[in-house]
Design an enzyme around this catalytic site. Structure first.
Site, PDB file in Angstrom:
ATOM      1  N   GLY A 164       4.070   3.153  12.736  1.00  0.00           N
ATOM      2  CA  GLY A 164       4.964   2.955  13.873  1.00  0.00           C
ATOM      3  C   GLY A 164       5.581   1.559  13.894  1.00  0.00           C
ATOM      4  N   GLY A 165       5.751   0.980  12.706  1.00  0.00           N
ATOM      5  CA  GLY A 165       6.383  -0.337  12.625  1.00  0.00           C
ATOM      6  C   GLY A 165       5.439  -1.482  12.970  1.00  0.00           C
ATOM      7  CE  LYS A 201      10.655  -8.314  -5.733  1.00  0.00           C
ATOM      8  NZ  LYS A 201      10.522  -9.768  -5.788  1.00  0.00           N
ATOM      9  CB  ILE A 203      13.350  -4.982  -0.515  1.00  0.00           C
ATOM     10  CG1 ILE A 203      12.282  -4.356  -1.378  1.00  0.00           C
ATOM     11  CG2 ILE A 203      14.714  -4.760  -1.100  1.00  0.00           C
ATOM     12  CD1 ILE A 203      12.761  -3.177  -2.156  1.00  0.00           C
ATOM     13  CG  HIS A 208      13.574   3.854   6.340  1.00  0.00           C
ATOM     14  ND1 HIS A 208      12.278   3.439   6.583  1.00  0.00           N
ATOM     15  CD2 HIS A 208      13.556   5.207   6.415  1.00  0.00           C
ATOM     16  CE1 HIS A 208      11.520   4.510   6.776  1.00  0.00           C
ATOM     17  NE2 HIS A 208      12.276   5.595   6.700  1.00  0.00           N
ATOM     18  CE  LYS A 238      11.967   5.791  10.372  1.00  0.00           C
ATOM     19  NZ  LYS A 238      11.186   6.974   9.959  1.00  0.00           N
ATOM     20  CD  GLU A 276       8.792   6.540   6.644  1.00  0.00           C
ATOM     21  OE1 GLU A 276       9.229   6.997   7.706  1.00  0.00           O
ATOM     22  OE2 GLU A 276       8.196   5.444   6.573  1.00  0.00           O
ATOM     23  NE  ARG A 293       4.150  10.681  12.408  1.00  0.00           N
ATOM     24  CZ  ARG A 293       5.365  10.201  12.451  1.00  0.00           C
ATOM     25  NH1 ARG A 293       6.384  10.995  12.738  1.00  0.00           N
ATOM     26  NH2 ARG A 293       5.617   8.925  12.219  1.00  0.00           N
ATOM     27  CB  VAL A 296      11.499  10.940  16.118  1.00  0.00           C
ATOM     28  CG1 VAL A 296      12.529  10.907  17.245  1.00  0.00           C
ATOM     29  CG2 VAL A 296      10.156  10.421  16.590  1.00  0.00           C
TER      30      VAL A 296
HETATM   31  P1  ADP Z   1       5.188   1.938   9.287  1.00  0.00           P
HETATM   32  O1  ADP Z   1       4.027   2.654   8.657  1.00  0.00           O
HETATM   33  O2  ADP Z   1       4.753   1.030  10.376  1.00  0.00           O
HETATM   34  O3  ADP Z   1       6.316   2.841   9.662  1.00  0.00           O
HETATM   35  P2  ADP Z   1       6.553   1.193   6.819  1.00  0.00           P
HETATM   36  O4  ADP Z   1       5.737   0.729   5.665  1.00  0.00           O
HETATM   37  O5  ADP Z   1       7.051   2.603   6.793  1.00  0.00           O
HETATM   38  O6  ADP Z   1       5.724   0.951   8.170  1.00  0.00           O
HETATM   39  O7  ADP Z   1       7.785   0.222   7.045  1.00  0.00           O
HETATM   40  C1  ADP Z   1       8.536   0.246   8.243  1.00  0.00           C
HETATM   41  C2  ADP Z   1       9.801  -0.573   8.046  1.00  0.00           C
HETATM   42  O8  ADP Z   1       9.471  -1.920   7.693  1.00  0.00           O
HETATM   43  C3  ADP Z   1      10.720  -0.084   6.939  1.00  0.00           C
HETATM   44  O9  ADP Z   1      11.576   0.942   7.358  1.00  0.00           O
HETATM   45  C4  ADP Z   1      11.480  -1.365   6.637  1.00  0.00           C
HETATM   46  O10 ADP Z   1      12.468  -1.614   7.633  1.00  0.00           O
HETATM   47  C5  ADP Z   1      10.422  -2.436   6.764  1.00  0.00           C
HETATM   48  N1  ADP Z   1       9.753  -2.665   5.465  1.00  0.00           N
HETATM   49  C6  ADP Z   1       8.632  -2.055   5.029  1.00  0.00           C
HETATM   50  N2  ADP Z   1       8.305  -2.472   3.793  1.00  0.00           N
HETATM   51  C7  ADP Z   1       9.234  -3.365   3.422  1.00  0.00           C
HETATM   52  C8  ADP Z   1       9.465  -4.170   2.249  1.00  0.00           C
HETATM   53  N3  ADP Z   1       8.626  -4.125   1.219  1.00  0.00           N
HETATM   54  N4  ADP Z   1      10.537  -4.983   2.236  1.00  0.00           N
HETATM   55  C9  ADP Z   1      11.391  -5.052   3.284  1.00  0.00           C
HETATM   56  N5  ADP Z   1      11.239  -4.331   4.412  1.00  0.00           N
HETATM   57  C10 ADP Z   1      10.177  -3.499   4.498  1.00  0.00           C
END
Ligand code: ADP
Length: 457
Positions: A164-165, A201, A203, A208, A238, A276, A293, A296
């Site tokens: 969830g970010g 790393k 990016i 996304h 999102k 993802e 799951r 949204v």
């Molecule tokens: P969550 O499990 O909390 O949803 P995610 O790993 O899916 O976390 O990442 C959520 C968001 O964080 C991504 O959509 C992106 O915006 C940012 N993010 C995640 N990993 C990276 C990365 N390696 N580099 C840059 N941004 C990232």
């Protein structure tokens, strides 16, 4: 097929699942907290059971009460929606041990993908690209320093059990690493009950992009193409999602779909799930996680494929076989969803609550509204701020944007502050109109956002 399903959720998604059940001739049981007595899902379901006081921890996350409600009402299956217990492997296991079908993947797949460090490893072993990072949770400070010097800065510290970010921390220099690591581990312990973190790393301007998959219990795993979800709040929530992703060529589209299927197969996935990826500015993509799951943003995929994902979740859980092949699934048109929330963007997305003295949703050609609102409804302060998902569908992206803009203008909502004006401005930026946005776009846009006296064009 099931005769009766209990929906262990609230809000728009409970309403969405009731709609799917009605169309399939399945009876529904709503569960609700004391704060949700007047919620639409409670009115609409065939039966409703109060499961506890307003805080989610005592109601929508109360496993014994939810299981009891299912047993009393003789529901044969439970749909968990998204959030709440949807990615709780012990809940899925508890349902099955009570003889109640969990409408979702096997609990083992939830557990494997719930550990994001392990998920990366599984994806890599399946031949899917992942970003440079640590293969396991960090065990020592020396290991962190060694790995970080190989990965390079900036990098991210991510909580293995995060979601969830939440649980993502950026580290810009070597000096910042160890203090940030200690904070991240203690925050992860407090928020997710596990101190495990890993490095990945960073990016700089990623997109996304995620792929919807459907897998039945007979070994068929298919993908329903991709969605772009690069418009996110500074806390990675999102805000706008679309399908297909703009400017993705057919070769990349096929590669994304195949990669998603490999990941799903590697964990014996069943039911609907989302793989993802982040895409860098050269168009290379990397696995970041799998959500086990319903998402949204599933409606945009439903609009462009014509496949009702919620109904298929139910059919798959009942043991049905997917009747189509990959080549039968076609992309047609373009769909864009915005999440209208009760939040104040210019105040760091502070939630707003109140009684809706007016709610008139938009409509007309190509507009779908998934919402639990009605005029007179009081928004309880305890839950997610999502008010409505407004989805525009049209033959081309340009027409979908025009419909979405028109629909946002039609929204009439009084009694609560919302993100409507912010969304309107966002979808009219040149970058969005061209389909060229990356995840830092909304945070950057927010810095220049001046709503007071600002004109919505
Ligand atoms: P969550 O499990 O909390 O949803 P995610 O790993 O899916 O976390 O990442 C959520 C968001 O964080 C991504 O959509 C992106 O915006 C940012 N993010 C995640 N990993 C990276 C990365 N390696 N580099 C840059 N941004 C990232």
């Amino acid at each position: 097929m099931f005769n009766k399903i209990l929906i262990a959720n609230r809000g728009e998604i409970a309403v969405r699942i009731i709609r799917a059940c009605r169309e399939m001739g399945i009876r529904t049981v709503a569960v609700y907290s004391e704060a949700d007595r007047d919620a639409l899902h409670v009115h609409w379901a065939d039966e409703a059971v109060c499961i506890g006081p307003p805080p989610s921890s005592e109601s929508y996350l109360n496993i014994p009460h939810i299981l009891m409600a299912a047993l009393i009402t003789e529901a044969e299956a439970i749909h968990p929606g998204y959030g709440y217990l949807s990615e709780c492997s012990s809940f899925a296991e508890a349902c099955e041990s009570q003889g109640i079908r969990f409408i979702g993947p096997p609990h083992s797949a939830i557990a494997q993908m719930g550990d994001k460090a392990l998920a990366r490893k599984i994806a890599q072993q399946a031949g899917v690209p992942v970003l440079p990072g640590t293969p396991d949770a960090i065990r020592s400070e020396e290991e962190a320093l060694r790995a970080a010097s190989q990965i390079g800065f900036p990098l991210l510290i991510k909580a293995a059990a995060g979601g969830g970010g939440r649980g993502i921390r950026r580290v810009n220099t070597e000096e910042e690493l160890l203090p940030a690591l200690r904070i991240a581990q203690s925050e992860a312990q407090a928020a997710f009950g596990s101190p495990d973190v890993y490095l990945e790393k960073y990016i700089p301007e990623p997109r996304h992009i995620e792929v919807q998959v459907l897998a039945d219990s007979h070994g068929n795993v298919l993908h329903l193409f991709e969605r772009e979800c690069s418009l996110q709040t500074p806390r990675h929530q999102k805000m706008v999602e679309e399908a297909p992703a703009p400017h993705v060529d057919e070769v990349t589209r096929r590669a994304l779909g195949e990669a998603a299927i490999k990941v799903a197969r590697a964990v014996g996935y069943q039911n609907a799930g989302t793989v993802e990826f982040l895409m860098d500015s050269n168009g290379n993509f990397y696995f970041i996680e799998m959500n086990t799951r319903l998402q949204v943003e599933h409606p945009v995929t439903e609009q462009v494929t014509g496949i009702d994902i919620v109904q298929w979740q139910i059919r798959i859980a009942a043991g049905e076989r997917l009747p189509f092949k990959q080549s039968d699934i076609r992309l047609s048109g373009h769909a864009i969803e915005v999440r209208l929330t009760a939040e104040i963007p210019e105040h760091d997305f502070t939630p707003s609550t109140g009684r809706l003295s007016e709610w008139t949703p938009p409509g007309g050609p190509g507009i779908r509204v998934d919402s639990h609102l009605y005029t007179g409804y009081s928004i309880p302060p305890y839950y997610d701020p999502l008010l409505a998902k407004i989805i525009a569908y049209a033959p081309s992206r340009e027409e979908a944007v025009a419909r979405l803009t028109r629909a946002l203008h039609e929204v009439r909502i009084e009694g609560v502050q919302t993100t409507r004006d912010f969304l309107l401005r966002l979808v009219q930026t040149p970058e969005f109109l061209q389909g060229r946005v990356s995840t830092p776009f909304v945070p950057r846009f927010l810095r220049g956002y001046a709503p007071i006296g600002g004109v919505v064009q």
